[in-house]
Design an enzyme around this catalytic site. Structure first.
Site, PDB file in Angstrom:
ATOM      1  N   GLU A 156       0.843  -1.193   0.000  1.00  0.00           N
ATOM      2  CA  GLU A 156       0.000   0.000   0.000  1.00  0.00           C
ATOM      3  C   GLU A 156       0.885   1.252   0.000  1.00  0.00           C
ATOM      4  OE1 GLU A 156      -2.229  -0.690   3.535  1.00  0.00           O
ATOM      5  OE2 GLU A 156      -2.898  -2.653   2.829  1.00  0.00           O
ATOM      6  N   ASP A 163       1.059  -2.974  13.211  1.00  0.00           N
ATOM      7  CA  ASP A 163      -0.246  -3.388  13.732  1.00  0.00           C
ATOM      8  C   ASP A 163      -1.091  -4.069  12.652  1.00  0.00           C
ATOM      9  OD1 ASP A 163      -0.734  -1.706  16.563  1.00  0.00           O
ATOM     10  OD2 ASP A 163       0.726  -0.845  15.210  1.00  0.00           O
ATOM     11  N   TYR A 164      -0.931  -3.647  11.407  1.00  0.00           N
ATOM     12  CA  TYR A 164      -1.765  -4.175  10.333  1.00  0.00           C
ATOM     13  C   TYR A 164      -1.335  -5.577   9.895  1.00  0.00           C
ATOM     14  CZ  TYR A 164      -3.313   0.686   9.942  1.00  0.00           C
ATOM     15  OH  TYR A 164      -3.815   1.935  10.200  1.00  0.00           O
ATOM     16  N   HIS A 178      -1.573   2.283  15.814  1.00  0.00           N
ATOM     17  CA  HIS A 178      -0.411   2.636  15.004  1.00  0.00           C
ATOM     18  C   HIS A 178       0.884   2.549  15.796  1.00  0.00           C
ATOM     19  CE1 HIS A 178      -3.668   4.390  12.609  1.00  0.00           C
ATOM     20  NE2 HIS A 178      -2.861   4.282  11.585  1.00  0.00           N
ATOM     21  N   GLN A 206       2.042  -1.849   5.652  1.00  0.00           N
ATOM     22  CA  GLN A 206       2.349  -0.456   5.936  1.00  0.00           C
ATOM     23  C   GLN A 206       2.747  -0.212   7.391  1.00  0.00           C
ATOM     24  OE1 GLN A 206      -0.375   3.324   5.258  1.00  0.00           O
ATOM     25  NE2 GLN A 206       0.637   2.682   3.383  1.00  0.00           N
TER      26      GLN A 206
END
Length: 768
Positions: free
Chosen positions: A459, A515-516, A557, A512
């Site tokens: 991303e 956490d994701y 984040h 990105q």
């Protein structure tokens, strides 16, 4: 026959492809050399049609034989029905994948095969459209199709829909074959799928003259002629035009239920059961053969009798081969037990164990290990040669068993990442100081020039050069396929990387923020991290996952799920560099090896100044080694990543109150400190504090176990080893939220001071 082997106790579990045989034959006809399958546990007929599975190896899979020649799918590590082919030679080098038909190794998780399917298909697009890649072993100008198979109920999973959307956007040569028997275990399709039909539900994806999309084809699973034409049509569309295809195969049956754990009679109506008996694809195919004069009733009956005899013989032979090593080992062990008993005052107890073992006519390895280890309990305190011989037998048997079931979690050949020699950064006297992101950017520039097969995607990765500008300008230089943007879809970003890595490319998949990565954890954990292990070293996917995290502000984040990652991703390397010079060196090291890894760049380090090395693209940060940043004598401080920079500053403050800490950067979490340098530090300081911004009991607990238990550091401690972590809650927003959620400079100072106060309260009076 397979079902009976489970119910009789010879096998633990069975899941079969009954009712799906005919479409698999049609798929095998359309499947060409160089093609890849990413399927699920119903595809036994397909694998038999390709010649990779025969009745004997089928039963070896049920029995979990650990001989890879006899059980070529996983040497007994996966239950039957999980299929894969061998992509690697004995030395770990690639076979010529264009000269064989290929299957990526299956996983049980429903729809878990879908993300990697996307990457397998994308590889053909890369090979067709990117110049300069050596593709002789991997592709014929991108003319390969990635074939996915999935049950209709599993199309309800998010992995399926995410893969579909990505494939439609990317336009890659993929055929998704949906075997539809109208049930998901006991639940009928109207509870799974909108409109009760996946092809109808997905009709909006159908391509037209104006917009790209999927070609959607539908065919009855009992209609052999239609199946052949439909599969060939799907193959041609995907192979020639690089258009993805959905192939919905309907009116299939599952005559023995989902697996050996249950029976379909419990949940299907009598009308449905009768319909299945009449429309089973094997029965309809048999009728078609006779109607078309291909064979007669008498000839088919004769063929069926011969087949049953052949399969029974294969089953018997497989069971004999499975038992043979245990029977031979049993003979040796019985003799050793008899000899040990003859010299022991506990002869009666050992003799009973021996006789119990003799009574087991079909022993498992577990039986031999259990009896032999229990026998040693009756020999405590004895020193006879017979006892020693039994001890050596047990040690060797356990060692061999652990290798049979535990090898190849990581690469076991010469180019493994932990064997890559470190190369230090070289600096000129007037080396300029630049933002850390510039070091990363210029290092990636060198890597993409050096390795034509390298590519990066994620991303915001392409056009703007990632959110922190670590890839600035590289898309313009290397093209939109090598430095590519993706949609917001973490699971299939990882899937792209796995599939392309399985086909010889060197992908870097960018998530990105750290956490994701939780969006993709199932694919990382169940597929990528286990791949080499579950194929016993016969497949590899050297995917590098790039992300950034730590010390930003806000609940989603700035997380640090490191404890979860180091446990869920065994089989991958997990690297947490403290700066971008170190990070770039990790990328350089990994590109020289061929193993999967996760690199977590420090999110707040991209704009910090670092000296720019002269040997970008060449220097290598070692994997599996720690780095001592400051030597000291009073206490060892172990940390990593962004928190380490705070520790370094506090170390200077501690000097002012007479405390001289040694500061060590863990940097490589999996594997950690292979040379045991931390315990060497403890021999000097006799105290240990692990500082980490994960939750209590997270990565700091893992590091503590590594140092205190595995390295034996407890022997050198004069004080209780301690950890300093973030709070149990997620980090709150803003600078104050960070301060009160994660270890800050004052926390670290006071924790160290308190440890010293406990050991010497006179020199270090109480602080507060």
């Amino acid at each position: 026959m397979g079902r009976r082997e489970v119910l009789s106790g010879k096998a633990k579990f069975g899941i079969f492809g009954d009712g799906k045989e005919l479409p698999q034959l049609a798929m095998a006809r359309a499947f060409q050399n160089g093609d890849f399958r990413s399927g699920y546990y119903r595809d036994q007929t397909f694998m038999m049609a390709l010649g990779y599975l025969d009745p004997k190896s089928f039963f070896h899979g049920l029995y979990a034989t650990t001989d890879l020649e006899k059980e070529p799918m996983s040497a007994g590590r996966q239950m039957g029905g999980h299929f894969g082919t061998h992509s690697l030679n004995e030395d770990g080098t690639w076979k010529n994948l264009t000269e064989q038909k290929n299957s990526s190794a299956d996983i049980s998780c429903t729809a878990g095969q879908m993300p990697r399917l996307l990457g397998l298909a994308q590889a053909s697009k890369i090979y067709r459209n990117v110049e300069g890649i050596e593709q002789s072993n991997f592709s014929n100008n991108g003319n390969e199709v990635a074939w996915g198979t999935i049950g209709n109920a599993s199309t309800s999973e998010g992995h399926f829909f995410e893969t579909l959307n990505a494939a439609g956007v990317m336009q890659v040569p993929m055929v998704i074959c949906i075997w539809d028997d109208e049930y998901g275990i006991s639940v009928p399709s109207e509870f799974h799928t909108t409109k009760g039909s996946i092809s109808e539900a997905l009709s909006g994806l159908q391509r037209d003259e104006e917009k790209n999309g999927f070609e959607i084809l539908k065919v009855h699973g009992w209609d052999y002629t239609a199946l052949i034409h439909t599969f060939e049509n799907a193959s041609d569309i995907a192979r020639e035009q690089h258009v993805p295809v959905i192939l919905h195969v309907t009116e299939l049956t599952q005559p023995q239920g989902h697996s050996t754990s249950g029976s379909h009679e419990r949940y299907k109506s009598s009308e449905r059961l009768e319909w299945e008996r009449e429309n089973d694809c094997n029965k309809r195919f048999r009728e078609w053969i006779i109607e078309n004069g291909i064979s007669t009733e008498e000839e088919l009956k004769k063929t069926e009798r011969e087949i049953k005899q052949k399969v029974r013989a294969a089953k018997k032979e497989a069971w004999t081969e499975f038992l043979s090593p245990q029977i031979q080992a049993k003979k040796v062990l019985v003799q050793l037990l008899d000899q040990a008993a003859s010299k022991s005052p506990n002869r009666a107890f050992i003799t009973k164990l021996k006789n119990d073992l003799i009574a087991i006519e079909e022993p498992l390895k577990k039986d031999l290990a259990t009896k032999s280890r229990k026998a040693l309990r009756y020999l405590l305190g004895e020193t006879s040669p017979e006892k020693k011989a039994l001890q050596q037998w047990v040690d060797n048997y356990i060692k061999n068993g652990e290798y049979e079931y535990g090898s190849h979690l990581y690469n076991e050949i010469g180019n493994k990442a932990t064997s890559i020699a470190p190369v230090p950064p070289i600096y000129s006297e007037d080396a300029e100081e630049v933002d850390g992101r510039v070091i990363l950017r210029d290092n990636f520039d060198k890597l993409f020039t050096k390795y034509p097969e390298a590519l990066v995607f994620g991303e915001d990765t392409g056009n703007i050069g990632d959110v922190n500008q670590g890839l600035e300008g590289l898309q313009k230089k290397f093209g939109k396929l090598r430095v590519a943007d993706t949609g917001i879809r973490e699971t299939t970003i990882i899937g792209q990387g796995i599939g392309m890595a399985l086909r010889g490319l060197r992908p870097i998949a960018e998530i990105q923020y750290l956490d994701y990565i939780l969006y993709a954890i199932q694919t990382l954990s169940d597929d990528l991290a286990t791949l080499m292990y579950r194929t016993v070293g016969k497949q590899k996917a050297p995917l590098i996952v790039r992300t950034r995290g730590h010390r930003l502000e806000g609940i989603w984040h700035s997380g640090s799920p490191m404890g979860g990652l180091v446990h869920l991703l065994r089989g991958m390397y997990i690297l947490a560099p403290r700066n971008m010079t170190q990070a770039a060196g990790f990328y350089n090291t990994l590109m020289k090896s061929d193993e999967p890894a996760l690199i977590i760049e420090s999110l707040n380090g991209y704009r910090l100044k670092e000296r720019k090395p002269d040997n970008l693209g060449e220097y290598c940060t070692p994997i599996g080694k720690v780095e001592t940043l400051k030597e000291g004598k009073d206490i060892t401080l172990l940390s990593y990543g962004s928190t380490l920079r705070i520790v370094e500053k506090v170390a200077q403050d501690l000097l002012e109150v007479g405390i001289d800490p040694e500061v060590i950067d863990a940097q490589s979490l999996l594997p950690f400190d292979l040379e045991h340098d931390v315990v060497k530090s403890l021999q000097k300081t006799n105290r240990l504090l692990v500082i980490d911004e994960d939750v209590p009991g997270g990565c700091s607990a893992y590091l503590m176990q590594e140092v205190v238990e595995k390295q034996g550091g407890y022997r050198y401690l004069d004080s209780k080893p301690q950890t300093l972590t973030a709070k149990a809650h997620r980090p709150a927003y803003a600078s104050d939220g960070d301060y009160f959620s994660k270890p800050n400079a004052e926390d670290i100072f006071e924790k160290v001071y308190h440890i010293m106060h406990e050991s010497d309260p006179q020199t270090y009076p109480a602080l507060r």
